[in-house]
Design an enzyme around this catalytic site. Sequence first.
Site, PDB file in Angstrom:
ATOM      1  CG  HIS A 152     -15.348  -5.530  36.896  1.00 25.17           C
ATOM      2  ND1 HIS A 152     -15.723  -6.049  38.196  1.00 25.17           N
ATOM      3  CD2 HIS A 152     -14.029  -5.692  37.333  1.00 25.17           C
ATOM      4  CE1 HIS A 152     -15.049  -6.256  39.041  1.00 25.17           C
ATOM      5  NE2 HIS A 152     -13.634  -6.459  38.111  1.00 25.17           N
ATOM      6  CG  HIS A 180     -11.083  -8.590  34.453  1.00 27.66           C
ATOM      7  ND1 HIS A 180     -11.306  -9.965  35.487  1.00 27.66           N
ATOM      8  CD2 HIS A 180     -10.910  -8.167  35.443  1.00 27.66           C
ATOM      9  CE1 HIS A 180     -10.954  -9.550  36.786  1.00 27.66           C
ATOM     10  NE2 HIS A 180     -11.634  -8.173  36.918  1.00 27.66           N
ATOM     11  CD  GLU A 181     -10.970  -4.337  34.853  1.00 24.01           C
ATOM     12  OE1 GLU A 181     -11.777  -3.980  35.441  1.00 24.01           O
ATOM     13  OE2 GLU A 181      -9.958  -4.420  35.026  1.00 24.01           O
ATOM     14  CD  GLU A 231     -12.273  -9.829  40.451  1.00 30.73           C
ATOM     15  OE1 GLU A 231     -12.921  -8.892  41.039  1.00 30.73           O
ATOM     16  OE2 GLU A 231     -11.412 -10.302  39.976  1.00 30.73           O
TER      17      GLU A 231
END
Lengths: 501, 501
Positions: free
Chosen positions: B267, B263-264, B293
Amino acid sequence: MTTEQMIQKYKDWIFRQSAYQMALSLINFDKLTIAPKGGNEYRDEREAYLAGEYFAIATKKDMIPVLKALKDDENVDADTRRACELYYKNMMKDACIPKDEFIAWHALQNESYNHWLEAKQKNDYSIFEPYLKRIIEGSKKIYGFRESDIPIYDQMLDDYEPGMDREKYDRFFDALKERILPLIKQVTEAKQIEDGFLYEKFDIDGQKAFMEHLLKYLEYTPDWGYQNETEHPFTDWVCENDCRTTTKYLENNVVSAIFSTIHECGHAWYEHNIDPKYDGMILSNGVSSGMHESESRLCENYLGRTKAFWEANYPILQEQFKEQLGNVSIDEFIRAVNVAKPSLIRTEADELTYPVHILIRYEMEKGIFDGTISTEHLDEAWNAKYKEYLGVDVKDAKDGILQDVHWADGSFGYFPTYALGSAFAAQFVDQMRQEINVDEMLRTSRYGEIQKWLREKFQHYGCFYDAPDIMKLVTGKEFDPQYYIEYLENKYRGLYLSDKK
Amino acid sequence: MTTEQMIQKYKDWIFRQSAYQMALSLINFDKLTIAPKGGNEYRDEREAYLAGEYFAIATKKDMIPVLKALKDDENVDADTRRACELYYKNMMKDACIPKDEFIAWHALQNESYNHWLEAKQKNDYSIFEPYLKRIIEGSKKIYGFRESDIPIYDQMLDDYEPGMDREKYDRFFDALKERILPLIKQVTEAKQIEDGFLYEKFDIDGQKAFMEHLLKYLEYTPDWGYQNETEHPFTDWVCENDCRTTTKYLENNVVSAIFSTIHECGHAWYEHNIDPKYDGMILSNGVSSGMHESESRLCENYLGRTKAFWEANYPILQEQFKEQLGNVSIDEFIRAVNVAKPSLIRTEADELTYPVHILIRYEMEKGIFDGTISTEHLDEAWNAKYKEYLGVDVKDAKDGILQDVHWADGSFGYFPTYALGSAFAAQFVDQMRQEINVDEMLRTSRYGEIQKWLREKFQHYGCFYDAPDIMKLVTGKEFDPQYYIEYLENKYRGLYLSDKK
């Protein structure tokens, strides 16, 4: 302006400075520890700009009359007077430098550092050499703005250790040369101490497990201290309760990370011990580079290499590395961590040969600034001195001329304080051992009580006093290198030459 | 001023801003990761001062005519025009806030964050409640300076996702409620999927060993990316080649750190993929919070929870944890990492129940700003909504009202973008799967090629376009939540309700 107005102006001014100092300190710590290399250029450009903003505040000319008035005003409290005296002294050194020149110099320091790192990684002095040349020229230019009659290298020495110059350092190093070089020769020719067991394979996870214990023993707690890893261990700090150290783990050396940690935590403790009322002002710093180094080396060598220290810690290390150390007695271990042997790397050097590494750098720096050594042949000059003084051959630039960061950013005049610090420490320890039972404290895991003595005796003053005054305050005497020389002689005669007594 | 002079003035201005932004970003990353807690107050005070300096530059009134002129000047390049348009928009929002008020607000944010953290650690909402109250009042005051007719919460929603307001979000969440709440009920009542093997004991060192592999697979390399650990994983960035993520290892959960990392890194990849010519200017940011997001959730869920992804990675995870996963087939593993089950913690929630966590926060925020919920009873209101929508009982404030950081610093209006992002991602993925063979790339460890598609398709634009334009550019259509709803329905009907088809 009334005195109250001046004090308010002064307080606002130091607060602004401290904000930039904090940012620059954190940006620096970040760069040296974790920052992705790909962002170096982007960050460095902006860091140099912020350094320029800091510089502009620190050298703001309208503060000159304020500092001058406050430092001499007997109605002003002693802390403020002393701080203004030091700020004024710095102002006189720096305000002459045009801001643009300062930023350009700062940017060059960043750039040179990046190239030094690359050169070291690639083991290639030629990558760094042009930057070193520019850094030397740049530092001459920056010092040139002061228009002082004092030779540049003497000014540099004084900047790191107020009151010192070549004449005084020459005397200090001559005394060392006279007594220590022959001793090294004797030790080198004596029967060698077995220390091979320190250099077996010690898995890093196991070393880290021991480190957790060691940091607790050193009372370096997460409330105020943080430890990370870097190729070149160092200490940085923001305020009383924000100190940061780094260490480096080597799989084939069980004590390297340990002694670097005790050393860096010695620096951190010094900053932590300074009275928090000084946080954010110039007084909240160690007195001088030599004084700072005295505290780190006091911890590393005068505490960390003693039997009492290891009576508390060796069983835990032994338990961690049963296979490698299970059959090594504490006495064998202590002798091994005190082995003296000429070597290539300063930061890994033993106590006895350490000052010779510094002597070599000091002579090189003198040569650089009196023009007798050029950067083109600096590596050869380096290698020749290592051969002459320590009898060792430098094969790789990374283990020679490129090993230390100091010249990469122009910190000339810094190295000599390392030897001085070791000598200061010897004199402090002599006094400390008369006043408190150091060994008992080490043995019973009361490290904080030793730090308490250091704090109460002088560290809490920050730089309220000058180094020579601190020495007198603690020991009742002027600084005397004989404490250091005698300590080394006693220690190493005992370890290597006791048969010949 | 000539256009050239204005452009120079503008360039100097954005460079200065970018220097402070970098410093603030690094100070923030440092605080959230490693900084000793004891230094919080000292650092926060100075950070607030530097934030004020940044604010003063960003809102410098003499830039208003420059930005206005450049954004409308057809002779100026398109990048500069667009950047000036966005800077101008921000200027109009912020320049009305007095600098002192901004600094006080920023200091309150810092203080509130520290107390939220303490409250969470002590599992005690009453520690945080007074600060939350002040933060709500403070944010009303700050928005009040804009003197806009638009209700404050609608302004907040628009700040994080330009173009959005309560009316639009209500429609979006109503559509979700209508189709997703019944689906959750059906799934909850269906035969449950076995996933207990994910929650055995997995030693952290083993997880870290797998993480080394995973980061390589994700092509998140040390040249531009760095990963650390924090209680609350997040991503921060400085420029194209300096992105930082954090993760959190749980000994009793083998996938938590893995999915938070994917997830990170999603980003981080977005920021890394933005054209470096935008580095240091406003265009070098994701388009909006929802768009950001969308990229992280696209990576985490639409790539990371697929069989193809694990065909490349599961054998390595299995090898690392033979004992726990040796007898678990890849199909069993995939089903387990896609389990849907109402739960308490948003960041650990599955894809299906995730938007309901957001819905709850959205309704709470509406209540806070229309005055129907007071901070005194916010925890009770929270617990009641979790019972109503997800049927779960909140026993501890740390797992309820205190779980997220967002309200601690006044980031109201941010949460809804999380659900929107998931919905954006569904529409992007639908298009991506028509254009490239995503599964084949995942299976054969060519993660970078998927990132290349994202980069070339739209990420490189940074915020040159608005979010709705990006959606049209990539998919040829307006944003349509049906892609998301249908994705969730197909996926979870397939996993849980296929017998009933």
